[in-house]
Scaffold this motif. Sequence first.
Motif, PDB file in Angstrom:
ATOM      1  N   ALA A 127      77.352  16.261  40.990  1.00 57.29           N
ATOM      2  CA  ALA A 127      77.503  15.466  39.765  1.00 57.29           C
ATOM      3  C   ALA A 127      76.216  15.456  38.938  1.00 57.29           C
ATOM      4  O   ALA A 127      76.236  15.669  37.717  1.00 57.29           O
ATOM      5  N   LEU A 128      75.078  15.215  39.581  1.00 61.25           N
ATOM      6  CA  LEU A 128      73.804  15.169  38.854  1.00 61.25           C
ATOM      7  C   LEU A 128      73.406  16.545  38.342  1.00 61.25           C
ATOM      8  O   LEU A 128      72.877  16.689  37.239  1.00 61.25           O
ATOM      9  N   LEU A 129      73.690  17.564  39.149  1.00 65.75           N
ATOM     10  CA  LEU A 129      73.339  18.928  38.765  1.00 65.75           C
ATOM     11  C   LEU A 129      74.125  19.366  37.539  1.00 65.75           C
ATOM     12  O   LEU A 129      73.585  19.964  36.606  1.00 65.75           O
ATOM     13  N   THR A 130      75.422  19.059  37.516  1.00 64.87           N
ATOM     14  CA  THR A 130      76.253  19.412  36.368  1.00 64.87           C
ATOM     15  C   THR A 130      75.794  18.690  35.112  1.00 64.87           C
ATOM     16  O   THR A 130      75.704  19.272  34.036  1.00 64.87           O
ATOM     17  N   ALA A 131      75.465  17.404  35.253  1.00 68.48           N
ATOM     18  CA  ALA A 131      74.988  16.631  34.104  1.00 68.48           C
ATOM     19  C   ALA A 131      73.665  17.194  33.583  1.00 68.48           C
ATOM     20  O   ALA A 131      73.449  17.262  32.358  1.00 68.48           O
ATOM     21  N   ALA A 132      72.789  17.639  34.490  1.00 67.26           N
ATOM     22  CA  ALA A 132      71.510  18.212  34.062  1.00 67.26           C
ATOM     23  C   ALA A 132      71.728  19.510  33.296  1.00 67.26           C
ATOM     24  O   ALA A 132      71.037  19.786  32.312  1.00 67.26           O
ATOM     25  N   PHE A 133      72.681  20.304  33.715  1.00 67.01           N
ATOM     26  CA  PHE A 133      72.991  21.544  33.002  1.00 67.01           C
ATOM     27  C   PHE A 133      73.527  21.252  31.611  1.00 67.01           C
ATOM     28  O   PHE A 133      73.165  21.909  30.643  1.00 67.01           O
ATOM     29  N   ARG A 134      74.411  20.256  31.519  1.00 65.99           N
ATOM     30  CA  ARG A 134      75.020  19.949  30.222  1.00 65.99           C
ATOM     31  C   ARG A 134      73.978  19.423  29.247  1.00 65.99           C
ATOM     32  O   ARG A 134      74.038  19.692  28.054  1.00 65.99           O
ATOM     33  N   GLY A 135      73.011  18.689  29.757  1.00 68.31           N
ATOM     34  CA  GLY A 135      72.020  18.102  28.867  1.00 68.31           C
ATOM     35  C   GLY A 135      70.789  18.953  28.650  1.00 68.31           C
ATOM     36  O   GLY A 135      69.928  18.588  27.864  1.00 68.31           O
ATOM     37  N   GLY A 136      70.699  20.080  29.332  1.00 66.32           N
ATOM     38  CA  GLY A 136      69.502  20.900  29.247  1.00 66.32           C
ATOM     39  C   GLY A 136      69.671  22.096  28.325  1.00 66.32           C
ATOM     40  O   GLY A 136      70.765  22.393  27.842  1.00 66.32           O
TER      41      GLY A 136
END
Length: 201
Positions: A127-136
């Motif tokens: 979950a955190l990894l996917t969110a980091a990709f979307r926001g990066g």
Amino acid sequence: MTLPVTFIEVVAVDRITPRTARVVFEAEALDDTVGGTPDQQLKLCFPRPGQREPELPAGQDDPMGWYQAYLAIPEADRPVMRSFTLRRRHPGTRRIEVADRAERQRLATRAELEVRWLHRDGAAPGALLTAAFRGGALPGGRPFAWLAGEAGAVRALRRCLVEEHGVPKSDIDFTGYWRHRLTQDDAPTAEDLADARERLG
């Protein structure tokens, strides 16, 4: 190319973090290509109670045939199988998601490396990894992405790169190393089989 099958001897086990161990082993024989590139796994087969050695599946030319050979072994004799990753140095940026702060470890490398640690602290894997990709933001030029981790998280990250960042599928190498709440003794899911077909295609 026939996939190699060999016996190994564990010579050391180092506890790196509360949930991570490094296993050092010696092998009777190991193909020269093993360890030559990133994203390489070893399938370790452990003997059943009462067995001196595990009954191993026959070597296969078909990259997916080994699993059918494994399943062909009678269940009472079929070894317990787990995947291990060969430790390699990977240049670039690493978005690394771990269970909590205690799982952080020192990553020694001569490359220019930026590491961002994401602590799940009870959140679902990926979950955190996917969110980091979307926001990066991705590096300039045409990037090549290497994704490895929990299978569902890897699928979500790959979709994000393709659909939101416009990365061609051919420029993404991906592997679901493990499956949340499932082991390798559980049958592949429809998503697992779809991933395998796409990797081979």
